[in-house]
Design an enzyme around this catalytic site. Structure first.
Site, short mmCIF file in Angstrom:
data_model
loop_
_atom_site.label_atom_id
_atom_site.label_comp_id
_atom_site.label_asym_id
_atom_site.label_seq_id
_atom_site.Cartn_x
_atom_site.Cartn_y
_atom_site.Cartn_z
N PHE A 132 0.88 -1.17 0.00
CA PHE A 132 0.00 0.00 0.00
C PHE A 132 0.92 1.22 0.00
CE2 PHE A 132 -2.61 3.29 2.00
CZ PHE A 132 -3.73 3.23 1.17
N ASP A 201 3.02 -4.97 8.53
CA ASP A 201 1.81 -4.16 8.47
C ASP A 201 0.62 -5.13 8.44
OD1 ASP A 201 -0.46 -2.80 7.56
OD2 ASP A 201 0.72 -1.34 6.42
N TYR A 226 -9.77 0.27 11.62
CA TYR A 226 -11.08 0.61 11.05
C TYR A 226 -11.55 -0.38 9.98
CZ TYR A 226 -7.72 3.25 8.15
OH TYR A 226 -6.63 3.64 7.41
N LYS A 227 -10.76 -1.41 9.75
CA LYS A 227 -11.19 -2.41 8.77
C LYS A 227 -11.86 -3.56 9.53
CE LYS A 227 -7.31 -1.10 5.79
NZ LYS A 227 -8.00 -0.36 4.73
N ARG A 375 -12.61 -4.99 -5.74
CA ARG A 375 -12.13 -5.59 -4.49
C ARG A 375 -13.33 -5.88 -3.59
NH1 ARG A 375 -8.03 -2.67 -0.28
NH2 ARG A 375 -9.96 -1.62 0.19
#
Lengths: 400, 400
Positions: A132, A201, A226-227, A375
């Site tokens: 990312f 990560d 937050y995922k 996705r």
């Protein structure tokens, strides 16, 4: 007729899978509607009890107790207390995680600290070339500020790229785009064999599959909340520093919250022992306590069961896509092998941006990642097999 | 009898001052009780309309719209939009402030960026020797990472300490402990005359007095939002980068939010133009939107009127303390001259920690700063003159 009977075959299969799903009841812990929400790998859904908890934080803790809440409502110790709530979800014993700041800021702390642990002889940082983007940008900044060279390599190339110059390696547990799960135990062991430090990560793995930080001897790790942890939009990230490395954790952001005696107001910096050393400034309490409340949905939920359901969901989605989507219209970028799959499926698709818009219009929410990826994230706590079947069916209809 | 008549003389004076106070009505915009809250320089009181706004963010924006809120609820652009709301309070035109991260993290960005602007020939950072500790710790880290030397000096010593080696100077507009207001225009001019860059910490001035960032040519500034701006516990801080320096702002924390094309997912970093360049990672939306709501209390409130009332409040407090507190029991550390006074009064007092505990028990909330300081902050938006008289009277009673 054959198409209709096929439809019902998959729908029947979904029904059976949902009926046998021991986690199905967890969906009630969330606020959901009849949209199929496959974007929990971007923003987790709202746990149903969170609004009342946030209201209490605002009205009573802030509004009535005001400054007293730093002690009386446990605000001051929230970063390490909530870290300890996240710890079992990523296979860490207590006392090694603090919550606060963004993922990017924590990547910076971790990479600079890892380089400092490695010592003067080592001046190269390896970074996942397909990471990312923010991890790559921040690693580049860390390299620049510590006099290192940054070398992007794919995770597969890491073992051969490691050497005497390698100080730190920054890797993603699950690739944000393809959903590929990397081999954390083997890569960490390879990094250690080369005398370097591994920074992982966990943004796309924590809360979706077992991580085993302690078990696999990971040095440092960061992740967002937050995922799959459903902490709310932009909820604070976390930093893991393995216990035996904490005394050597030399933060590039030594804010007053990380001081051994923060209210001593001393001009000389002296780092606190333990995970607290990873703190920086005053924690953002509203976001942080919303996250703390959100973590309650994990009560009594084993990560292993979540992983089993996650694989069943993605398996079933790939099967449904195979049945519903016309040949050649999509190509899965997500590995078939369970050992290499996270909790999402990425489909390469022509006009992916437009296709995703139409999916959303029809009540199936995933996301689009430039240039050509659809996705779909599968949060086992609230996504069911009927959702999966419907998502693939709607996609098939759009692409027919 | 003489004491009683004196009591009533000050009480009468307070009543008159409150009756003439054109800002008195603003108190109704906040949730307050009959406590005298003189700790708004640590944590501002809750604006009355904020809970409903936060509830909407949680229940509707997160709970119902979920991922769509990044666009539809304006989440993505919140850092710069809220920056533009803060701008007039600190004398800045729009487009120069972004909100996000903690004050400590923003000090780091600003100091490293200032050193980079100064260029290779300059390798010294001056820092206020009496600064709030985190600024000193972070400046030290910035110095270490950029190969500079850190030199702590008092603000008064800055003009003579400046030289050809000076890259950046980090100063506090108002000293957190004494409440002394430093001469921002003159010090900034001196820093510029030496060819260096001035970074101002506005934590204890923004929202209490005019700052005039643009007018005085300040280069970079940071501040928190949970004191006089009432943003809530640990609400995000802000970063000001003067417009003509933005293209040269080279962030040490170049997270993906600061990229020119954040959703392009490019492996090469390219900084966004403008204030957005100061962003790092995903903004903590709950805390940020609570702050945005809180800023509504400033609608129609001129900072100049706030400053006038602030000075009247601290003048009156010093007068009341002079009358009520037995001679020799406290010593004011806060300058008498208006031009040198922020919006707080700091009283050196034996057993200050214990005295503050007793004040709080009697409904007067200030705070204690080690080793011997009673600190009272006066937020003109909600503190009145009767509050001031009562605080001094209770203090006098305790120290009698």
């Amino acid at each position: 007729m054959s198409e209709l009977s096929e439809l019902s075959e998959l729908a029947v299969a979904a029904e059976k899978l949902d009926a046998a799903d021991e986690l199905a009841g967890l969906r009630e812990r969330f606020v959901l509607d009849d949209v199929v929400y496959l974007d929990g790998n971007s923003l987790g859904a709202l746990p149903a009890h969170v609004p009342a908890r946030v209201e209490d934080v605002v009205r009573r803790q802030w509004g009535e107790l005001r400054i007293r809440s730093w002690e009386e409502s446990g605000w001051w110790t929230a970063p390490e207390r909530i870290g300890d709530r996240i710890a079992p979800l990523v296979g860490a014993a207590a006392g090694q995680i603090v919550v606060g700041d963004s993922t990017s800021v924590n990547v910076f702390k971790a990479v600079v600290a890892a380089v400092r642990m490695a010592g003067d002889g080592r001046d190269e940082i390896l970074v996942d070339a397909t990471t990312f983007p923010t991890d790559g940008y921040i690693a580049e900044s860390a390299a620049r500020l510590t006099g290192c060279e940054l070398r992007p390599v794919t995770p597969a190339e890491v073992p051969s790229a490691l050497g005497e110059r390698t100080a730190a390696v920054l890797l993603n547990h699950v690739d944000y785009r393809t959903g590929r799960l990397h081999d954390l135990p083997a890569l960490t062991a390879a990094v250690h064999a080369a005398g370097a430090y591994a920074v992982w990560d966990l943004c796309h793995s924590a809360g979706a599959l077992p991580v085993g930080l302690d078990e696999h001897g990971v040095d440092l790790a960061v992740g967002c909340t937050y995922k799959y942890l459903n902490g709310g939009p932009g909820s604070p990230a976390y930093l893991y520093v393995r216990r035996d490395l904490q005394d050597r954790f030399d933060s590039p952001l030594p804010g007053w919250n990380s001081h051994a005696e923060p209210f001593g107001m001393r001009s000389a910096y002296a780092p606190a022992p333990g995970a607290v050393r990873g703190r920086v400034g005053t924690p953002d309490i509203l976001s942080m306590l919303a996250l703390e409340a959100a973590l309650d949905v994990w009560d009594g939920v084993p990560v292993e069961a979540v992983r089993a359901k996650s694989l069943a969901l993605t398996d079933f989605f790939l099967r449904c896509v195979g049945e519903y989507v016309p040949e050649g219209r999509v190509e899965s970028l997500t590995p078939v092998a369970h050992a290499e799959r996270g909790s999402q499926v990425a489909l390469r698709c022509e006009d992916a941006g437009d296709v995703m818009k139409r999916l959303i219009e029809r009540g199936v929410v995933g996301d689009f990642r430039a240039p050509d990826v659809l996705r779909f994230g599968f949060t086992p706590l609230y996504v069911g097999f009927a959702d999966v079947e419907r998502a693939a069916r709607v996609l098939g209809g759009i692409l027919a």
